[in-house]
Design a protein around this motif. Structure first.
Motif, PDB file in Angstrom:
ATOM      1  N   ASN A  76       0.821  -1.219   0.000  1.00  0.00           N
ATOM      2  CA  ASN A  76       0.000   0.000   0.000  1.00  0.00           C
ATOM      3  C   ASN A  76       0.854   1.269   0.000  1.00  0.00           C
ATOM      4  O   ASN A  76       0.520   2.262   0.665  1.00  0.00           O
ATOM      5  N   TRP A  77       1.937   1.254  -0.739  1.00  0.00           N
ATOM      6  CA  TRP A  77       2.835   2.406  -0.759  1.00  0.00           C
ATOM      7  C   TRP A  77       2.842   3.072  -2.135  1.00  0.00           C
ATOM      8  O   TRP A  77       2.627   4.265  -2.264  1.00  0.00           O
ATOM      9  N   LEU A  78       3.060   2.294  -3.176  1.00  0.00           N
ATOM     10  CA  LEU A  78       3.110   2.839  -4.530  1.00  0.00           C
ATOM     11  C   LEU A  78       2.099   2.127  -5.421  1.00  0.00           C
ATOM     12  O   LEU A  78       1.776   0.951  -5.209  1.00  0.00           O
ATOM     13  N   ASP A  79       1.606   2.863  -6.399  1.00  0.00           N
ATOM     14  CA  ASP A  79       0.768   2.275  -7.439  1.00  0.00           C
ATOM     15  C   ASP A  79       1.313   2.753  -8.784  1.00  0.00           C
ATOM     16  O   ASP A  79       2.236   3.577  -8.831  1.00  0.00           O
ATOM     17  N   PRO A  80       0.804   2.227  -9.899  1.00  0.00           N
ATOM     18  CA  PRO A  80       1.346   2.647 -11.204  1.00  0.00           C
ATOM     19  C   PRO A  80       1.367   4.153 -11.417  1.00  0.00           C
ATOM     20  O   PRO A  80       2.345   4.695 -11.939  1.00  0.00           O
ATOM     21  N   SER A  81       0.299   4.849 -11.025  1.00  0.00           N
ATOM     22  CA  SER A  81       0.277   6.301 -11.218  1.00  0.00           C
ATOM     23  C   SER A  81       1.339   6.985 -10.374  1.00  0.00           C
ATOM     24  O   SER A  81       1.939   7.985 -10.805  1.00  0.00           O
ATOM     25  N   GLY A  82       1.602   6.446  -9.172  1.00  0.00           N
ATOM     26  CA  GLY A  82       2.647   7.016  -8.325  1.00  0.00           C
ATOM     27  C   GLY A  82       4.031   6.839  -8.929  1.00  0.00           C
ATOM     28  O   GLY A  82       4.881   7.738  -8.836  1.00  0.00           O
ATOM     29  N   ILE A  83       4.267   5.690  -9.546  1.00  0.00           N
ATOM     30  CA  ILE A  83       5.558   5.440 -10.194  1.00  0.00           C
ATOM     31  C   ILE A  83       5.744   6.375 -11.386  1.00  0.00           C
ATOM     32  O   ILE A  83       6.807   6.986 -11.568  1.00  0.00           O
ATOM     33  N   ILE A  84       4.704   6.505 -12.194  1.00  0.00           N
ATOM     34  CA  ILE A  84       4.773   7.395 -13.357  1.00  0.00           C
ATOM     35  C   ILE A  84       5.054   8.828 -12.910  1.00  0.00           C
ATOM     36  O   ILE A  84       5.868   9.544 -13.511  1.00  0.00           O
ATOM     37  N   ASP A  85       4.391   9.260 -11.842  1.00  0.00           N
ATOM     38  CA  ASP A  85       4.590  10.619 -11.339  1.00  0.00           C
ATOM     39  C   ASP A  85       6.010  10.811 -10.814  1.00  0.00           C
ATOM     40  O   ASP A  85       6.628  11.855 -11.046  1.00  0.00           O
ATOM     41  N   ARG A  86       6.539   9.812 -10.109  1.00  0.00           N
ATOM     42  CA  ARG A  86       7.913   9.914  -9.600  1.00  0.00           C
ATOM     43  C   ARG A  86       8.915  10.028 -10.742  1.00  0.00           C
ATOM     44  O   ARG A  86       9.852  10.818 -10.670  1.00  0.00           O
ATOM     45  N   TRP A  87       8.747   9.244 -11.758  1.00  0.00           N
ATOM     46  CA  TRP A  87       9.652   9.325 -12.909  1.00  0.00           C
ATOM     47  C   TRP A  87       9.563  10.697 -13.564  1.00  0.00           C
ATOM     48  O   TRP A  87      10.589  11.288 -13.925  1.00  0.00           O
ATOM     49  N   PHE A  88       8.349  11.200 -13.710  1.00  0.00           N
ATOM     50  CA  PHE A  88       8.169  12.500 -14.359  1.00  0.00           C
ATOM     51  C   PHE A  88       8.794  13.610 -13.519  1.00  0.00           C
ATOM     52  O   PHE A  88       9.469  14.501 -14.043  1.00  0.00           O
ATOM     53  N   ARG A  89       8.564  13.557 -12.204  1.00  0.00           N
ATOM     54  CA  ARG A  89       9.150  14.586 -11.320  1.00  0.00           C
ATOM     55  C   ARG A  89      10.677  14.530 -11.369  1.00  0.00           C
ATOM     56  O   ARG A  89      11.353  15.557 -11.297  1.00  0.00           O
ATOM     57  N   ALA A  90      11.225  13.329 -11.462  1.00  0.00           N
ATOM     58  CA  ALA A  90      12.683  13.183 -11.519  1.00  0.00           C
ATOM     59  C   ALA A  90      13.240  13.857 -12.773  1.00  0.00           C
ATOM     60  O   ALA A  90      14.260  14.550 -12.719  1.00  0.00           O
ATOM     61  N   VAL A  91      12.559  13.674 -13.891  1.00  0.00           N
ATOM     62  CA  VAL A  91      13.021  14.269 -15.151  1.00  0.00           C
ATOM     63  C   VAL A  91      12.887  15.787 -15.113  1.00  0.00           C
ATOM     64  O   VAL A  91      13.819  16.526 -15.456  1.00  0.00           O
ATOM     65  N   VAL A  92      11.746  16.286 -14.680  1.00  0.00           N
ATOM     66  CA  VAL A  92      11.458  17.716 -14.745  1.00  0.00           C
ATOM     67  C   VAL A  92      12.167  18.485 -13.636  1.00  0.00           C
ATOM     68  O   VAL A  92      12.762  19.539 -13.879  1.00  0.00           O
ATOM     69  N   ASP A  93      12.094  17.979 -12.412  1.00  0.00           N
ATOM     70  CA  ASP A  93      12.575  18.735 -11.248  1.00  0.00           C
ATOM     71  C   ASP A  93      14.042  18.503 -10.916  1.00  0.00           C
ATOM     72  O   ASP A  93      14.685  19.380 -10.341  1.00  0.00           O
ATOM     73  N   ARG A  94      14.580  17.324 -11.260  1.00  0.00           N
ATOM     74  CA  ARG A  94      15.905  16.990 -10.751  1.00  0.00           C
ATOM     75  C   ARG A  94      16.903  16.675 -11.866  1.00  0.00           C
ATOM     76  O   ARG A  94      17.945  16.092 -11.600  1.00  0.00           O
ATOM     77  N   ASN A  95      16.556  17.009 -13.080  1.00  0.00           N
ATOM     78  CA  ASN A  95      17.509  16.878 -14.186  1.00  0.00           C
ATOM     79  C   ASN A  95      17.964  15.431 -14.381  1.00  0.00           C
ATOM     80  O   ASN A  95      19.093  15.163 -14.795  1.00  0.00           O
ATOM     81  N   ILE A  96      17.083  14.490 -14.086  1.00  0.00           N
ATOM     82  CA  ILE A  96      17.366  13.073 -14.312  1.00  0.00           C
ATOM     83  C   ILE A  96      17.203  12.782 -15.799  1.00  0.00           C
ATOM     84  O   ILE A  96      16.228  13.192 -16.426  1.00  0.00           O
ATOM     85  N   ARG A  97      18.171  12.069 -16.359  1.00  0.00           N
ATOM     86  CA  ARG A  97      18.106  11.731 -17.783  1.00  0.00           C
ATOM     87  C   ARG A  97      18.164  10.225 -18.009  1.00  0.00           C
ATOM     88  O   ARG A  97      18.172   9.776 -19.156  1.00  0.00           O
ATOM     89  N   GLY A  98      18.230   9.452 -16.946  1.00  0.00           N
ATOM     90  CA  GLY A  98      18.180   8.002 -17.064  1.00  0.00           C
ATOM     91  C   GLY A  98      17.164   7.449 -16.071  1.00  0.00           C
ATOM     92  O   GLY A  98      17.334   7.614 -14.860  1.00  0.00           O
ATOM     93  N   ILE A  99      16.083   6.845 -16.553  1.00  0.00           N
ATOM     94  CA  ILE A  99      15.083   6.208 -15.693  1.00  0.00           C
ATOM     95  C   ILE A  99      15.398   4.719 -15.638  1.00  0.00           C
ATOM     96  O   ILE A  99      15.288   4.019 -16.650  1.00  0.00           O
ATOM     97  N   TYR A 100      15.816   4.260 -14.473  1.00  0.00           N
ATOM     98  CA  TYR A 100      16.195   2.852 -14.311  1.00  0.00           C
ATOM     99  C   TYR A 100      14.965   2.081 -13.842  1.00  0.00           C
ATOM    100  O   TYR A 100      14.424   2.339 -12.762  1.00  0.00           O
TER     101      TYR A 100
END
Length: 694
Positions: free
Chosen positions: A310-334
């Motif tokens: 009960n911690w993460l769901d698909p939408s939460g994972i998608i949002d985390r990846w998106f925030r990483a790209v936009v907010d933290r200059n992440i260019r590799g999603i592992y």
């Protein structure tokens, strides 16, 4: 409104002109960041292989089909691990035993065909058995040259190879990279994947072995990233503790480093769990300096979080990846495979394909491309440091000028000269090779400049807002006029802090900070000191309560030390009552919560209401404004004109001003996150003002 003295007008003009180099370098950084907007989705081959093996009657073709599915979903790179003893064990190609367990096997009659040279199992040893085949021969050939030095022993049986390893060496060798499976690599290349090599250091790796292992893969031109595992880069780990010195041919680090230049390889920096800095490996500092920081940042959701109920769901994972790209200059999603409530491996893999497809669509919709990532170009601002620090010096001068009502211009100009020369001098040290790049100490010149900027500009914004408030005394008390006055105060605070944020963002704009190899220092100090300085200045200029004033005269009457002492004495003599105790208790809780929420090591949990608000704003706005700005800071600033108009409430101007300072500090702090694209920080600040006004 009385016109300011000429010397103040000239100083204001000089302050504005000093920001021109800041705006110029800001534009340079915007261009730099716009050239690195390609994101790579990296699939972990080992996790996928383990998932495929869970299929009923799994076949080798199932792994190939799974790779095709993920490629179609949007994964464009495959993380390939070298063959290691641990990987051989996981795939049933080898087995290891500690000395005690191996003794029990011997007593039970196992290994009866052991070589007669084997006497007795050592308790302080590990035993690795590899069934007869190509791997057994390759392992013996690879490691035979160090058997005498490390006291390894090789025994042959009718069914395979048994290796006795002293326990002290086993941890370093168990996960060491031995070679790569070329059939696996050819399969990935045939499906169109780029390769991400998960290198694992082999202790004392010889140059000829390193060349034979890596060059055939690197020559394909399809290696997009080098992503280490373990604790060392290839060629850096000694052959064993205490015996590497004087052993010829066991250091291949120079050859490994040369491959990055020869094949134009990019290094992957894996973000830490707390999203601050990166996992580090022995030898990466030398490599990064030689390559002038040719690296990208990689984000992976940790397995513990993915498996937490009960911690993460698909939408939460998608949002985390998106925030990483936009907010933290992440260019590799592992990509780590998420199972959720699914138990069937086919359902798990299908769900993960859907997550990848949705994430790719969202990232592309935000203006990013999907493909081989492009590292940030070298960006150091060495030659601009002298110009960039001039604006900070002028801000310091204004801070000193506003602390006292100067009747003549001589002292302010002297203070200005000292402040500017001091900051330019520190800027000179910050641009020198001794200081600007790689010092690991707390007090480096760039850290000092950044901390000063973070403290000075919010404090200056609060002072200017209160002085502007005093200049508006006597204006119409209508609701519309009061609201417009509040908008003007909030806009003034935004303007000063936005300038401070850009100054801070440029003073620390360097690949070292952009890649989060180093970060802003002194978060707690920068969150509290401006509030303290503002409160002291307010008391020094006005007292505990804002005095009544109807006509602007250009300067407040000077307060004497006797007046200030009398006010403090009166405050000390104030009797406590239940209402005052409740206010003090509420203030203490607010301070505790405020400090606990600052920094990455926050000790205060985020409420579900705030999480829901964050999620809503992140869906509505790409650059989510900070709650401290639009819920506290700007509303408190806009409340000041109304409080000034009511004599019985004028004593609340100081507490409201201190509350407003939290929002002003937050604006500058947004730019202290150098990894965040500069335009995102600007947008976040503007959204904060607009929502605060609403």
């Amino acid at each position: 409104m009385k016109l300011l003295p000429k010397w103040q007008l000239y100083l204001i003009l000089a302050t504005i002109l000093s920001l021109l180099p800041v705006l110029y370098t800001t534009n340079q950084r915007v261009i730099l960041e716009s050239r690195s907007r390609r994101v790579q989705y990296i699939l972990d081959s080992e996790e996928l292989w383990q998932m495929v093996r869970r299929l009923p009657l799994a076949q080798d073709s199932d792994y190939h089909q799974a790779l095709e599915q993920y490629a179609a979903a949007g994964a464009n790179a495959l993380a390939i691990y070298p063959v290691s003893f641990s990987r051989m064990e996981e795939r049933g190609e080898a087995a290891s035993y500690d000395g005690q367990t191996f003794r029990q096997h011997l007593r039970a009659g196992a290994w009866s065909d052991l070589d007669t040279s084997f006497a007795e199992a050592g308790v302080a040893c590990w035993y690795l058995f590899i069934p007869q085949g190509t791997n057994a021969d390759k392992v013996e050939e690879l490691l035979a040259d160090r058997s005498e030095l490390l006291q390894w022993r090789f025994f042959h049986t009718a069914t395979g190879l048994l290796i006795e390893v002293p326990s002290i060496y086993w941890p370093d060798y168990r996960r060491a990279g031995l070679w790569y499976d070329m059939a696996e690599i050819d399969e990935a290349l045939a499906l169109g994947f780029d390769l991400v090599l998960r290198t694992a250091a082999l202790p004392g790796q010889r140059e000829e072995h390193l060349a034979a292992t890596l060059e055939p893969i690197l020559a394909s031109g399809k290696v997009s990233l080098i992503l280490p595992t373990g604790s060392y880069l290839n060629g850096v780990l000694p052959i064993s503790p205490g015996v590497a010195t004087g052993v010829p041919g066991v250091d291949s680090s120079e050859l490994f480093y040369s491959y990055f230049a020869k094949y134009d390889l990019t290094y992957g920096l894996i973000e830490n769990i707390n999203q601050l800095n990166n996992f580090r490996f022995a030898g990466d500092v030398d490599l990064l300096q030689r390559r002038d920081f040719n690296a990208i940042r990689v984000y992976a959701i940790q397995r513990a979080e993915l498996d937490k109920e009960n911690w993460l769901d698909p939408s939460g994972i998608i949002d985390r990846w998106f925030r990483a790209v936009v907010d933290r200059n992440i260019r590799g999603i592992y990509i780590r495979l998420f199972s959720g409530t699914n138990k069937d491996p086919r359902q798990i893999m299908a769900q993960n394909c859907e997550i990848i497809t949705a994430s790719v669509t969202q990232v592309q919709g935000a203006g990013y491309n999907v493909g081989k990532p492009v590292a940030l170009e070298p960006f150091h601002l060495v030659n601009q440091m002298l110009l960039l620090t001039a604006s900070l010096g002028l801000a310091l001068a204004w801070l000193a000028i506003l602390c006292y009502s100067w009747q003549r211009y001589l002292w302010p100009l002297l203070l200005t000269g000292v402040a500017v020369l001091g900051c330019v001098g520190v800027g000179y040290l910050a641009r020198s090779g001794l200081w600007w790049g790689y010092s690991a100490g707390w007090v480096t010149m760039r850290h000092l400049l950044g901390l000063v900027a973070h403290v000075v500009y919010p404090t200056l914004a609060g002072m200017v807002a209160v002085l502007l408030l005093r200049s508006l005394a006597g204006q119409s008390s209508s609701l519309r006029s009061t609201w417009l006055s509040g908008l003007l105060l909030a806009l003034t605070g935004l303007g000063v802090t936005l300038a401070g944020g850009l100054v801070l963002g440029m003073l620390q704009s360097d690949n070292l900070f952009l890649l989060e190899l180093d970060s802003f220092r002194g978060v707690k100090v920068s969150y509290t000191l401006p509030i303290i300085l503002f409160a002291l200045w307010f008391f020094f200029r006005f007292g505990l309560s804002l005095p009544e004033k109807q006509v602007w005269s250009g300067a407040e009457p000077r307060r004497t030390w006797r007046q200030m002492w009398q006010e403090l004495t009166l405050l000390w003599a104030t009797p406590l009552n239940m209402g005052l105790l409740l206010v003090m208790g509420g203030g203490a809780v607010a301070v505790w919560y405020y400090l606990g929420r600052s920094g990455h090591e926050a000790g205060v949990a985020i409420s579900q209401v705030e999480l829901a608000l964050r999620s809503f704003l992140e869906q509505l706005l790409v650059a989510r404004p900070r709650n401290k700005e639009f819920l506290i800071g700007y509303p408190a600033l806009m409340l000041l004109p109304w409080l000034q108009q009511h004599p019985r409430l004028r004593f609340l101007v100081l507490p409201a001003g201190m509350a407003a300072m939290t929002g002003l500090i937050s604006v500058v702090n947004s730019f202290a996150h150098i990894r965040t694209p500069i335009l995102i920080s600007v947008e976040r600040s503007l959204y904060g003002y607009l929502l605060g006004a609403i």
